[in-house]
Scaffold this motif. Sequence first.
Motif, PDB file in Angstrom:
ATOM      1  N   ILE A  25      42.229  45.481  36.952  1.00 39.55           N
ATOM      2  CA  ILE A  25      41.077  44.769  36.867  1.00 39.55           C
ATOM      3  C   ILE A  25      41.137  43.580  37.366  1.00 39.55           C
ATOM      4  CG2 ILE A  25      39.532  43.970  35.027  1.00 39.55           C
ATOM      5  CD1 ILE A  25      40.832  45.884  32.996  1.00 39.55           C
ATOM      6  N   VAL A  26      40.367  43.226  38.474  1.00 40.89           N
ATOM      7  CA  VAL A  26      40.297  41.966  39.101  1.00 40.89           C
ATOM      8  C   VAL A  26      39.310  41.219  38.588  1.00 40.89           C
ATOM      9  CG1 VAL A  26      40.164  40.981  41.187  1.00 40.89           C
ATOM     10  CG2 VAL A  26      41.328  43.302  41.236  1.00 40.89           C
ATOM     11  N   GLN A  27      39.829  39.959  38.087  1.00 37.03           N
ATOM     12  CA  GLN A  27      38.879  38.872  37.389  1.00 37.03           C
ATOM     13  C   GLN A  27      38.244  37.956  38.469  1.00 37.03           C
ATOM     14  OE1 GLN A  27      37.806  39.093  34.314  1.00 37.03           O
ATOM     15  NE2 GLN A  27      38.925  40.991  33.623  1.00 37.03           N
ATOM     16  N   ALA A  28      39.041  37.635  39.543  1.00 36.18           N
ATOM     17  CA  ALA A  28      38.678  36.489  40.437  1.00 36.18           C
ATOM     18  C   ALA A  28      39.024  37.115  41.699  1.00 36.18           C
ATOM     19  CB  ALA A  28      39.158  35.245  39.975  1.00 36.18           C
ATOM     20  N   ALA A  29      38.325  36.319  42.741  1.00 37.72           N
ATOM     21  CA  ALA A  29      38.674  36.465  44.281  1.00 37.72           C
ATOM     22  C   ALA A  29      38.264  35.209  45.034  1.00 37.72           C
ATOM     23  CB  ALA A  29      38.509  37.923  44.797  1.00 37.72           C
ATOM     24  N   ARG A  52      42.103  53.505  39.749  1.00 37.19           N
ATOM     25  CA  ARG A  52      40.718  52.556  39.808  1.00 37.19           C
ATOM     26  C   ARG A  52      41.080  51.345  40.260  1.00 37.19           C
ATOM     27  NH1 ARG A  52      38.952  57.045  39.933  1.00 37.19           N
ATOM     28  NH2 ARG A  52      37.317  58.246  38.850  1.00 37.19           N
ATOM     29  N   VAL A  53      40.239  50.705  40.594  1.00 39.56           N
ATOM     30  CA  VAL A  53      40.170  49.046  40.751  1.00 39.56           C
ATOM     31  C   VAL A  53      38.965  48.621  40.547  1.00 39.56           C
ATOM     32  CG1 VAL A  53      40.755  47.089  42.343  1.00 39.56           C
ATOM     33  CG2 VAL A  53      41.855  49.269  42.941  1.00 39.56           C
ATOM     34  N   TYR A  54      39.095  47.832  39.292  1.00 41.39           N
ATOM     35  CA  TYR A  54      37.567  47.311  38.821  1.00 41.39           C
ATOM     36  C   TYR A  54      37.571  45.892  39.070  1.00 41.39           C
ATOM     37  CZ  TYR A  54      37.750  51.626  35.787  1.00 41.39           C
ATOM     38  OH  TYR A  54      37.960  52.919  35.427  1.00 41.39           O
ATOM     39  N   PHE A  55      36.561  45.639  39.354  1.00 48.13           N
ATOM     40  CA  PHE A  55      35.966  44.202  39.782  1.00 48.13           C
ATOM     41  C   PHE A  55      34.896  43.917  38.872  1.00 48.13           C
ATOM     42  CE2 PHE A  55      38.043  45.798  43.538  1.00 48.13           C
ATOM     43  CZ  PHE A  55      38.657  44.861  44.127  1.00 48.13           C
ATOM     44  N   VAL A  56      34.849  42.503  38.703  1.00 48.15           N
ATOM     45  CA  VAL A  56      33.796  42.105  37.466  1.00 48.15           C
ATOM     46  C   VAL A  56      32.510  41.497  38.536  1.00 48.15           C
ATOM     47  CG1 VAL A  56      35.514  41.719  35.576  1.00 48.15           C
ATOM     48  CG2 VAL A  56      34.527  39.888  37.282  1.00 48.15           C
ATOM     49  N   ALA A  57      32.774  41.578  39.707  1.00 49.62           N
ATOM     50  CA  ALA A  57      31.703  41.070  40.453  1.00 49.62           C
ATOM     51  C   ALA A  57      31.498  41.647  41.856  1.00 49.62           C
ATOM     52  CB  ALA A  57      31.625  39.526  40.846  1.00 49.62           C
ATOM     53  N   ALA A  58      30.573  42.064  42.499  1.00 49.04           N
ATOM     54  CA  ALA A  58      30.525  42.851  43.813  1.00 49.04           C
ATOM     55  C   ALA A  58      30.872  41.814  44.878  1.00 49.04           C
ATOM     56  CB  ALA A  58      28.867  43.214  43.753  1.00 49.04           C
ATOM     57  N   ALA A  59      30.450  40.621  44.667  1.00 47.79           N
ATOM     58  CA  ALA A  59      31.362  39.756  46.069  1.00 47.79           C
ATOM     59  C   ALA A  59      32.812  39.460  45.871  1.00 47.79           C
ATOM     60  CB  ALA A  59      30.412  38.365  45.546  1.00 47.79           C
ATOM     61  N   ASN A  60      33.511  39.712  44.702  1.00 50.42           N
ATOM     62  CA  ASN A  60      34.915  39.947  44.483  1.00 50.42           C
ATOM     63  C   ASN A  60      35.237  41.058  45.377  1.00 50.42           C
ATOM     64  OD1 ASN A  60      34.894  37.408  43.362  1.00 50.42           O
ATOM     65  ND2 ASN A  60      35.309  38.220  41.477  1.00 50.42           N
ATOM     66  N   ARG A  61      34.697  42.163  44.788  1.00 50.95           N
ATOM     67  CA  ARG A  61      34.932  43.557  45.421  1.00 50.95           C
ATOM     68  C   ARG A  61      35.043  43.595  46.970  1.00 50.95           C
ATOM     69  NH1 ARG A  61      30.554  47.701  44.724  1.00 50.95           N
ATOM     70  NH2 ARG A  61      29.932  46.156  46.316  1.00 50.95           N
ATOM     71  N   ASP A  62      33.874  43.207  47.481  1.00 58.61           N
ATOM     72  CA  ASP A  62      33.678  43.027  48.941  1.00 58.61           C
ATOM     73  C   ASP A  62      34.641  41.984  49.661  1.00 58.61           C
ATOM     74  OD1 ASP A  62      31.435  44.442  48.120  1.00 58.61           O
ATOM     75  OD2 ASP A  62      29.769  43.324  48.420  1.00 58.61           O
ATOM     76  N   VAL A  78      32.386  46.670  36.996  1.00 58.68           N
ATOM     77  CA  VAL A  78      32.363  46.689  35.462  1.00 58.68           C
ATOM     78  C   VAL A  78      32.026  45.188  35.020  1.00 58.68           C
ATOM     79  CG1 VAL A  78      34.240  48.443  35.198  1.00 58.68           C
ATOM     80  CG2 VAL A  78      34.743  45.992  35.181  1.00 58.68           C
ATOM     81  N   ARG A  79      31.281  45.064  33.945  1.00 59.96           N
ATOM     82  CA  ARG A  79      30.951  43.816  33.387  1.00 59.96           C
ATOM     83  C   ARG A  79      31.809  43.315  32.301  1.00 59.96           C
ATOM     84  NH1 ARG A  79      28.778  42.643  37.801  1.00 59.96           N
ATOM     85  NH2 ARG A  79      26.941  43.869  38.414  1.00 59.96           N
ATOM     86  N   ASN A  80      32.154  41.943  32.375  1.00 56.98           N
ATOM     87  CA  ASN A  80      32.872  41.361  31.181  1.00 56.98           C
ATOM     88  C   ASN A  80      31.993  41.529  30.152  1.00 56.98           C
ATOM     89  OD1 ASN A  80      35.472  40.703  32.247  1.00 56.98           O
ATOM     90  ND2 ASN A  80      34.601  38.957  33.219  1.00 56.98           N
ATOM     91  N   PRO A  81      32.520  41.617  28.824  1.00 58.30           N
ATOM     92  CA  PRO A  81      32.011  41.724  27.692  1.00 58.30           C
ATOM     93  C   PRO A  81      30.794  40.593  27.661  1.00 58.30           C
ATOM     94  CG  PRO A  81      34.168  41.930  27.307  1.00 58.30           C
ATOM     95  CD  PRO A  81      34.168  41.370  28.438  1.00 58.30           C
ATOM     96  N   PHE A  82      29.675  41.070  26.895  1.00 58.11           N
ATOM     97  CA  PHE A  82      28.532  39.667  26.758  1.00 58.11           C
ATOM     98  C   PHE A  82      28.875  39.027  25.537  1.00 58.11           C
ATOM     99  CE2 PHE A  82      24.520  38.386  28.139  1.00 58.11           C
ATOM    100  CZ  PHE A  82      23.669  38.534  27.202  1.00 58.11           C
ATOM    101  N   GLN A  83      29.360  39.680  24.574  1.00 63.47           N
ATOM    102  CA  GLN A  83      29.821  38.987  23.337  1.00 63.47           C
ATOM    103  C   GLN A  83      28.454  38.227  22.656  1.00 63.47           C
ATOM    104  OE1 GLN A  83      33.210  36.538  23.741  1.00 63.47           O
ATOM    105  NE2 GLN A  83      34.170  37.913  24.876  1.00 63.47           N
ATOM    106  N   VAL A  84      27.514  38.837  22.747  1.00 65.86           N
ATOM    107  CA  VAL A  84      26.277  38.452  21.733  1.00 65.86           C
ATOM    108  C   VAL A  84      25.662  39.772  21.367  1.00 65.86           C
ATOM    109  CG1 VAL A  84      25.881  36.153  22.891  1.00 65.86           C
ATOM    110  CG2 VAL A  84      24.687  38.331  23.799  1.00 65.86           C
ATOM    111  N   PRO A  85      25.063  39.757  19.991  1.00 66.17           N
ATOM    112  CA  PRO A  85      24.369  41.179  19.558  1.00 66.17           C
ATOM    113  C   PRO A  85      23.336  41.604  20.573  1.00 66.17           C
ATOM    114  CG  PRO A  85      24.613  39.288  17.698  1.00 66.17           C
ATOM    115  CD  PRO A  85      25.037  38.848  19.371  1.00 66.17           C
TER     116      PRO A  85
END
Length: 168
Positions: A25-29, A52-62, A78-85
């Motif tokens: 899982i890649v959080q930043a690039a 699998r290589v999961y990225f939290v943003a398309a720009a980071n993946r690219d 993938v999206r980081n948890p939204f953490q609101v109901p």
Amino acid sequence: SQGYYSEGVPLMQALQAAGRRYVVIVQAAGEMNLPPYRDIAPLRAGLEGAERVYFVAAANRDLVRRLIMSALPQAELVRNPFQVPHGQPLTWPTETGTLKLACVARLEFYAKGHDLLLETLSRPKWRERDVSLTLYGNGPHRSYLESMRDHFQLGNVHFAGHTQDVSA
């Protein structure tokens, strides 16, 4: 899970040597911390070897695809948890006439652009507007951003720190 895209190479190499399956899982690039060229091939091999290589943003993946020169066909977003109901309306503040903006992010201006927000708010057309900005989060650039706010004399910019209660 690795904060920065190039951090996990030793672990990926160990998992490959042990014949173990793994995901990343890649959080930043970013382009600013490009590994030395000699480290690109092991990084590419590690990421290509993942199930699998999961990225939290398309720009980071690219960006990572370009920097390591690989299509990474097993990459997914993938999206980081939204953490609101979900499905419940948030309670909004009482309307005061002031446009209230919030930026929720770690205080690292090179990754999140807080400096650009402050520079924008310092421009004459934004100074004339009834707007306030609250920055939520902590990070290594808080003091710098506070100094920048003071330099631009932005009394409408506030620092709220980190909160566990995102809904609030």
